[in-house]
Enzyme design. Sequence first.
Site, PDB file in Angstrom:
ATOM      1  N   TYR A 150      -1.830   0.490  10.887  1.00  0.00           N
ATOM      2  CA  TYR A 150      -1.813  -0.014   9.514  1.00  0.00           C
ATOM      3  C   TYR A 150      -0.531   0.387   8.785  1.00  0.00           C
ATOM      4  O   TYR A 150       0.096  -0.444   8.120  1.00  0.00           O
ATOM      5  CB  TYR A 150      -3.034   0.501   8.763  1.00  0.00           C
ATOM      6  N   SER A 207       0.861  -1.187   0.000  1.00  0.00           N
ATOM      7  CA  SER A 207       0.000   0.000   0.000  1.00  0.00           C
ATOM      8  C   SER A 207       0.889   1.225   0.000  1.00  0.00           C
ATOM      9  O   SER A 207       2.051   1.154   0.422  1.00  0.00           O
ATOM     10  CB  SER A 207      -0.879  -0.004   1.257  1.00  0.00           C
TER      11      SER A 207
END
Length: 253
Positions: free
Chosen positions: A154, A141
Amino acid sequence: MTSPTTATDRPVVVVTGASSGIGAASARALAADGWHPVLGARRLDRLREIADETGGTALPLDVTDAASVETFVGRVRDLGNVRGLVNNAGGAKGTETVMDADEEHWRWMWESNVLGTMRITKGLLPSLIASGDGHVVTITSIAGLETYDGGSGYTSAKHAEGALHRTLRGELLGQPVRLTEIAPGAVETEFSLVRFGGDTERADKVYDGITPLTADDVAATVAFAMSRPSHVNLDTIVMKPRDQASGMRFYRQ
């Protein structure tokens, strides 16, 4: 095909987190390119539908459970020529600050994104090397390249997953295995719904006023990277919607 693990003539590619979103789309795209996708996830009913559609194999997999990974890897090996792995399983939970960090959220994110990727990659690397032309694609990501407020759990997990993948690039130098990291920005899948605990309204707001990437966009990139000649290694691919400049900076209509 669903659970049978008999040998196939097609090269085998394992796709984790394949019951929806990027994983399911990648299985479809790779099947269209001639691969035999082995779909792993916890939602076996959804996996079976995609396996029937793609001519692949559906096997239960929980990457946070070492015993589940070990059983999965053993059954994958029975299929024959394991040449590909798409590490897609993972996700985010919550948007708490560090001061308000929820340890259970952190634990799940690190187990699914980092340790899960390590377990399945470690288990399949001997087969990928033995194939003579292996390829590991890890979906990280842009959260693995930058940070943003409320995303520490995250972003730290995705930074660690990316570091794991990029370390392999050196450790496997000289081995017949390519490694590609794909780092997407905003992709409209179940990702935000999971992050917000099923709150549809909050999840939808993430994409308000922008045209996000789709799972098919990312899957097409996976298939492209894996279809290059074996001497060509696309190391890192960062992809975002045109409307996104960084993790938290968007142009909204």
